[in-house]
Design a protein around this motif. Structure first.
Motif, mmCIF file in Angstrom:
data_model
loop_
_atom_site.group_PDB
_atom_site.id
_atom_site.type_symbol
_atom_site.label_atom_id
_atom_site.label_comp_id
_atom_site.label_asym_id
_atom_site.label_seq_id
_atom_site.Cartn_x
_atom_site.Cartn_y
_atom_site.Cartn_z
ATOM 1 N N ASP A 89 -43.940 -16.999 13.256
ATOM 2 C CA ASP A 89 -43.584 -16.523 14.594
ATOM 3 C C ASP A 89 -44.594 -16.981 15.629
ATOM 4 N N TYR A 90 -45.855 -16.931 15.250
ATOM 5 C CA TYR A 90 -46.907 -17.389 16.155
ATOM 6 C C TYR A 90 -46.715 -18.876 16.471
ATOM 7 N N GLN A 91 -46.390 -19.655 15.457
ATOM 8 C CA GLN A 91 -46.180 -21.090 15.662
ATOM 9 C C GLN A 91 -44.971 -21.335 16.560
ATOM 10 N N ARG A 92 -43.897 -20.568 16.393
ATOM 11 C CA ARG A 92 -42.719 -20.694 17.268
ATOM 12 C C ARG A 92 -43.101 -20.409 18.707
ATOM 13 N N PHE A 93 -43.905 -19.361 18.914
ATOM 14 C CA PHE A 93 -44.365 -19.011 20.257
ATOM 15 C C PHE A 93 -45.162 -20.160 20.878
ATOM 16 N N VAL A 94 -46.124 -20.676 20.129
ATOM 17 C CA VAL A 94 -46.968 -21.752 20.647
ATOM 18 C C VAL A 94 -46.141 -23.008 20.916
ATOM 19 N N ASP A 95 -45.280 -23.381 19.988
ATOM 20 C CA ASP A 95 -44.471 -24.593 20.166
ATOM 21 C C ASP A 95 -43.559 -24.483 21.383
ATOM 22 N N ALA A 96 -42.860 -23.355 21.510
ATOM 23 C CA ALA A 96 -41.936 -23.189 22.639
ATOM 24 C C ALA A 96 -42.681 -23.112 23.964
ATOM 25 N N SER A 97 -43.786 -22.401 23.983
ATOM 26 C CA SER A 97 -44.562 -22.258 25.219
ATOM 27 C C SER A 97 -45.171 -23.591 25.648
#
Length: 151
Positions: free
Chosen positions: A27-35
C-alpha cells in the motif's frame, strides 16, 4: 536529493516515510508510485519544488479533512466520517454521486472489512484514485489541445 535540488523517486519515497503512515509495504508503494506520477508532470523522473508543492497541498488538504472528522482522536474514521472527508474535499458536486463514490471508496480503502480506515488508507485511496484520475484528465486535455493546434 540530487545536487540540482530535485527529488528522484527514491528520495521521494524516503521523504514520505517520514509521514509514518503505518501501511503495509504494497500500500505504501502504491501511494508513493501514484503520488510521484501525479507530481512528475513532465515525466523527467525527478520532482522540482514546483512539481512538489501541488502534491504537498493535496496531502495537507486530505490530512486536515481527516483530522476534522477523526472525532475520537484515534487516527481512524468510520464510513460516515469518511464520507464527510470526501465531502470536505469537494470531490463531487452531486450528493448522490458523492455518496456512491464514498461507498465504493470506503470499501476499497477498508480492504480488511473492519468498518474503519486510518489516515494512511485514506491517503493511499486518494493518491491512487483521485490524483491518478486527475493526472489522466490533464494528460487527455493536453493531448486534445495538441491535436487542435496541429489542425
Amino acid at each position: 536529493m540530487d545536487l540540482d535540488g530535485r527529488l528522484c523517486q527514491q528520495d521521494f519515497y524516503d521523504l514520505m516515510l517520514e509521514l509514518n503512515l503505518a501501511l503495509p509495504y504494497p500500500d505504501y508503494q502504491r501511494f508513493v508510485d501514484a503520488s510521484f506520477a501525479y507530481a512528475d508532470a513532465d515525466r523527467e523522473g525527478r520532482l522540482s519544488i514546483e512539481d512538489f508543492i501541488p502534491l504537498y497541498k493535496s496531502i495537507a488538504a486530505v490530512r486536515r479533512a481527516f483530522r476534522r472528522q477523526d472525532h475520537h482522536l484515534n487516527g481512524q474514521v468510520d464510513r460516515y466520517d469518511f464520507y464527510q472527508v470526501l465531502r470536505e474535499l469537494e470531490l463531487d458536486d452531486a450528493e448522490q454521486g458523492l455518496q456512491a463514490l464514498a461507498e465504493a471508496a470506503f470499501s476499497e480503502a477498508d480492504a480488511q472489512g473492519r468498518g474503519i480506515v486510518n489516515f494512511g488508507q485514506v491517503l493511499v485511496w486518494h493518491s491512487v484514485y483521485m490524483l491518478g484520475s486527475s493526472r489522466q484528465r490533464q494528460c487527455a486535455q493536453q493531448q486534445q489541445q495538441q491535436q487542435q493546434q496541429q489542425q
